[in-house]
Design a protein around this motif. Structure first.
Motif, PDB file in Angstrom:
ATOM      1  N   GLY A   4       0.835  -1.191   0.000  1.00  0.00           N
ATOM      2  CA  GLY A   4       0.000   0.000   0.000  1.00  0.00           C
ATOM      3  C   GLY A   4       0.872   1.244   0.000  1.00  0.00           C
ATOM      4  N   LEU A   5       0.302   2.359  -0.371  1.00  0.00           N
ATOM      5  CA  LEU A   5       1.050   3.607  -0.485  1.00  0.00           C
ATOM      6  C   LEU A   5       0.702   4.543   0.661  1.00  0.00           C
ATOM      7  CD1 LEU A   5       2.984   4.940  -2.603  1.00  0.00           C
ATOM      8  CD2 LEU A   5       0.976   6.042  -3.543  1.00  0.00           C
ATOM      9  N   ILE A   6       1.714   5.173   1.244  1.00  0.00           N
ATOM     10  CA  ILE A   6       1.507   6.220   2.231  1.00  0.00           C
ATOM     11  C   ILE A   6       2.224   7.460   1.698  1.00  0.00           C
ATOM     12  CG2 ILE A   6       3.499   5.495   3.618  1.00  0.00           C
ATOM     13  CD1 ILE A   6       1.965   6.444   6.100  1.00  0.00           C
ATOM     14  N   LEU A   7       1.532   8.580   1.637  1.00  0.00           N
ATOM     15  CA  LEU A   7       2.154   9.791   1.111  1.00  0.00           C
ATOM     16  C   LEU A   7       3.145  10.362   2.117  1.00  0.00           C
ATOM     17  CD1 LEU A   7      -0.859  11.615  -0.587  1.00  0.00           C
ATOM     18  CD2 LEU A   7       0.847  10.129  -1.624  1.00  0.00           C
ATOM     19  N   GLU A   8       4.212  10.944   1.604  1.00  0.00           N
ATOM     20  CA  GLU A   8       5.260  11.493   2.448  1.00  0.00           C
ATOM     21  C   GLU A   8       4.727  12.563   3.406  1.00  0.00           C
ATOM     22  OE1 GLU A   8       9.817  12.503   1.686  1.00  0.00           O
ATOM     23  OE2 GLU A   8       8.438  13.682   0.464  1.00  0.00           O
ATOM     24  N   ARG A   9       3.734  13.314   2.978  1.00  0.00           N
ATOM     25  CA  ARG A   9       3.200  14.367   3.854  1.00  0.00           C
ATOM     26  C   ARG A   9       2.566  13.791   5.108  1.00  0.00           C
ATOM     27  NH1 ARG A   9      -1.511  16.124  -0.255  1.00  0.00           N
ATOM     28  NH2 ARG A   9      -2.912  14.397   0.152  1.00  0.00           N
ATOM     29  N   GLU A  10       2.098  12.528   5.032  1.00  0.00           N
ATOM     30  CA  GLU A  10       1.530  11.905   6.223  1.00  0.00           C
ATOM     31  C   GLU A  10       2.620  11.579   7.252  1.00  0.00           C
ATOM     32  OE1 GLU A  10      -1.470   8.255   7.450  1.00  0.00           O
ATOM     33  OE2 GLU A  10      -1.192   8.741   5.337  1.00  0.00           O
ATOM     34  N   LEU A  14       1.406  15.684   8.455  1.00  0.00           N
ATOM     35  CA  LEU A  14       0.100  15.157   8.859  1.00  0.00           C
ATOM     36  C   LEU A  14       0.196  13.979   9.827  1.00  0.00           C
ATOM     37  CD1 LEU A  14      -1.799  15.233   5.430  1.00  0.00           C
ATOM     38  CD2 LEU A  14      -1.823  16.929   7.258  1.00  0.00           C
ATOM     39  N   ARG A  15       1.362  13.750  10.407  1.00  0.00           N
ATOM     40  CA  ARG A  15       1.517  12.634  11.349  1.00  0.00           C
ATOM     41  C   ARG A  15       0.636  12.886  12.567  1.00  0.00           C
ATOM     42  NH1 ARG A  15       7.395  10.839  13.512  1.00  0.00           N
ATOM     43  NH2 ARG A  15       7.735  10.947  11.277  1.00  0.00           N
ATOM     44  N   PRO A  16      -0.161  11.910  12.985  1.00  0.00           N
ATOM     45  CA  PRO A  16      -1.038  12.122  14.137  1.00  0.00           C
ATOM     46  C   PRO A  16      -0.235  12.267  15.438  1.00  0.00           C
ATOM     47  CG  PRO A  16      -1.201   9.858  13.367  1.00  0.00           C
ATOM     48  CD  PRO A  16      -0.338  10.587  12.392  1.00  0.00           C
ATOM     49  N   GLY A  19       1.962   9.467  16.914  1.00  0.00           N
ATOM     50  CA  GLY A  19       2.238   8.518  15.839  1.00  0.00           C
ATOM     51  C   GLY A  19       3.732   8.367  15.619  1.00  0.00           C
ATOM     52  N   THR A  20       4.177   7.148  15.435  1.00  0.00           N
ATOM     53  CA  THR A  20       5.604   6.905  15.238  1.00  0.00           C
ATOM     54  C   THR A  20       5.839   5.997  14.039  1.00  0.00           C
ATOM     55  OG1 THR A  20       5.570   4.992  16.711  1.00  0.00           O
ATOM     56  CG2 THR A  20       6.148   7.111  17.698  1.00  0.00           C
ATOM     57  N   ILE A  21       7.021   6.144  13.466  1.00  0.00           N
ATOM     58  CA  ILE A  21       7.492   5.226  12.434  1.00  0.00           C
ATOM     59  C   ILE A  21       8.152   4.082  13.197  1.00  0.00           C
ATOM     60  CG2 ILE A  21       9.049   4.923  10.487  1.00  0.00           C
ATOM     61  CD1 ILE A  21       8.772   7.954   9.970  1.00  0.00           C
ATOM     62  N   TRP A  42       0.126   4.222  13.315  1.00  0.00           N
ATOM     63  CA  TRP A  42      -1.279   4.572  13.120  1.00  0.00           C
ATOM     64  C   TRP A  42      -1.930   3.858  11.934  1.00  0.00           C
ATOM     65  CZ3 TRP A  42       2.854   7.671  12.089  1.00  0.00           C
ATOM     66  CH2 TRP A  42       2.978   8.171  10.804  1.00  0.00           C
ATOM     67  N   ARG A  43      -1.198   2.979  11.275  1.00  0.00           N
ATOM     68  CA  ARG A  43      -1.749   2.260  10.122  1.00  0.00           C
ATOM     69  C   ARG A  43      -1.649   0.742  10.274  1.00  0.00           C
ATOM     70  NH1 ARG A  43      -1.646   4.261   4.436  1.00  0.00           N
ATOM     71  NH2 ARG A  43      -2.308   6.418   4.557  1.00  0.00           N
ATOM     72  N   GLY A  44      -1.513   0.246  11.476  1.00  0.00           N
ATOM     73  CA  GLY A  44      -1.446  -1.201  11.674  1.00  0.00           C
ATOM     74  C   GLY A  44      -0.044  -1.750  11.545  1.00  0.00           C
TER      75      GLY A  44
END
Length: 95
Positions: A4-10, A14-16, A19-21, A42-44
């Motif tokens: 799946g794709l996650i946009l860089e701005r997220e 736009l990181r909640p 929220g962590t990487i 934040w995306r599973g």
């Protein structure tokens, strides 16, 4: 591997809150270009390709070092970064 794709701005603006990487992989295409895959809290638990800031296209880098620099400086990631070169591609300039 199609993810799946996650946009860089997220990952940046736009990181909640909280929220962590959680996981980062830098992977090489058979063309020699590199892309970044991330797992975010934040995306599973699935990995995502990173897309351009505002376009749904995978962000590619000519060198692995450019991708790693972008992860550390641009995303503020301080954990382990896994690097996966493509088998058979031995271009020293791409590192």
């Amino acid at each position: 591997m199609e993810l799946g794709l996650i946009l860089e701005r997220e990952l940046t603006t736009l990181r909640p809150p909280g929220g962590t990487i959680t996981d980062v992989h830098v992977c090489q295409h058979d063309t020699g270009k590199w892309h970044i895959n991330v797992r975010v809290s934040w995306r599973g638990t699935t990995l995502h390709h990173i897309g351009l800031y505002d376009k749904k296209r995978i962000r590619l880098y000519k060198k692995a070092s450019s991708a790693i620099r972008h992860i550390v400086i641009g995303y503020g990631y301080e954990g382990t970064i896994a690097v996966h070169p493509c088998a058979g591609v031995r271009d020293e300039a791409s590192f």
